[in-house]
Scaffold this active site. Structure first.
Site, PDB file in Angstrom:
ATOM      1  N   ALA A 242       0.821  -1.211   0.000  1.00  0.00           N
ATOM      2  CA  ALA A 242       0.000   0.000   0.000  1.00  0.00           C
ATOM      3  C   ALA A 242       0.861   1.269   0.000  1.00  0.00           C
ATOM      4  CB  ALA A 242      -0.940  -0.019   1.203  1.00  0.00           C
ATOM      5  N   HIS A 243       0.185   2.407  -0.063  1.00  0.00           N
ATOM      6  CA  HIS A 243       0.869   3.686  -0.188  1.00  0.00           C
ATOM      7  C   HIS A 243       1.730   4.004   1.044  1.00  0.00           C
ATOM      8  CE1 HIS A 243      -2.866   4.699   1.945  1.00  0.00           C
ATOM      9  NE2 HIS A 243      -2.233   5.746   2.439  1.00  0.00           N
ATOM     10  N   ASN A 244       2.876   4.617   0.781  1.00  0.00           N
ATOM     11  CA  ASN A 244       3.833   5.086   1.801  1.00  0.00           C
ATOM     12  C   ASN A 244       4.588   3.964   2.508  1.00  0.00           C
ATOM     13  OD1 ASN A 244       2.754   7.632   1.240  1.00  0.00           O
ATOM     14  ND2 ASN A 244       1.442   7.643   3.046  1.00  0.00           N
TER      15      ASN A 244
END
Length: 327
Positions: A242-244
């Site tokens: 997922a993001h980050n």
């Protein structure tokens, strides 16, 4: 040169900000404007950033910058700090992110430089390489793959059939299996019962040299920071990052591992199949996580865990034997 994957719309006036969100201003004059909206770790002069209720500030806030925060969190700041106080920080960030940034439109993409393809690279049938992209030497891109604008693919990399690469920078000798999607918008938004508001994701996916990404994987770009995959890290088929998320060097993630947003994974971490790792936690170096484990809390260096929720491997096995006997 760092490629630009999106359009910056700043400076944005405080008047436009006030008209876009319900807020209370502290120490902010009516003629001020802000160059960008960034995560707290990237805040600079004339930047607008944000802080959630339990989030810690790791650096000094530059003069001329302002923070979006709740009324309760505002009590923790110096009386001179410029603040934009809101009821819901996530809602404010979602709305303002789309005022500060947008995707490049087709005209702007068409104005980018012609794509560069290096020596001895093999490009399959029906491959799309958009303008601004840079493909290194000895790269193989299989049939029907798409390399979106401004991406960089390092020397010796291999991109599988039907994979889509966007908002990404690859080091050398990267392998991506078929049917993978890398660099798309992450699952970050403000949840509204009438119409959800997407947060504009201005981060990238950075994959460092000699990493391997299996088939059917999805790796989301960061929202206000980058999603990074370390050197020589191998990710099996059907995994989601997922993001980050930040993954260190020399890790191995077995099939169907899922890592939620903003988790930080150290070096030499091993996960079995179908492991789930919660967001916003840290996994130390040399950690081993058994198959089908659910990790909800941070783990220190060298831990070995299993179960759902994941606990020390030996404690789990002891409890298992006590409950079910020897098998």
């Amino acid at each position: 040169m760092v490629p630009s994957f999106f359009k910056k719309l700043g400076p944005i006036s405080i008047d436009l900000i006030k008209s876009s969100i319900k807020c209370e201003l502290v120490n902010i004059s009516n003629n001020i404007s802000y160059e960008n909206l960034v995560g707290i770790e990237n805040i600079g002069n004339k930047s607008l950033s944000f802080i959630y209720s339990k989030e810690k500030i790791q650096k000094n806030i530059p003069p001329g910058s302002a923070l979006i925060c709740s009324k309760e969190r505002a009590k923790n700041f110096d009386s001179n700090q410029m603040l934009i106080i809101v009821k819901d920080v996530q809602e404010a960030v979602a709305k303002l992110s789309n005022i500060f940034y947008r995707d490049l439109n087709s005209i702007e993409v068409n104005e980018l430089n012609e794509p560069i393809v290096g020596k001895n690279s093999l490009i399959g049938r029906n491959v799309i390489i958009e303008k601004g992209a840079i493909i290194g030497d000895d790269v193989k891109i299989s049939h029907n793959a798409v390399i979106k604008h401004s991406c960089i693919i390092g020397n010796g990399s291999n991109i599988g059939a039907n994979s889509i690469i966007s908002n990404s920078i690859f080091g050398e000798n990267i392998y991506v299996g078929s049917n993978s999607a890398i660099g798309q918008r992450g699952f970050g938004f403000y949840l509204d019962k009438n119409k959800n508001i997407n947060i504009f994701h201005l981060g990238r996916v950075i994959i460092k040299s000699n990493a391997s990404i299996g088939s059917g994987c999805t790796i989301d770009r960061g929202s206000f920071s980058d999603t990074t995959i370390g050197q020589n890290t191998y990710i099996d088929n059907l995994c989601h990052i997922a993001h980050n998320v930040e993954i260190g060097n020399n890790c191995a993630l077995a099939a169907m591992t899922g890592i939620a947003g903003s988790a930080k994974i150290g070096n030499n971490v091993l996960t079995g199949g179908q492991v789930g790792i919660a967001g916003h936690i840290s996994i130390g170096n040399n950690v081993q996580i058994a198959a089908k484990s659910g990790v909800f809390n941070s783990l220190d260096d060298g831990e070995s865990v299993m179960g759902n929720p994941a606990i020390n491997k030996y404690s789990f096995l002891k409890k298992y034997k006590k409950m079910y006997g020897k098998r």
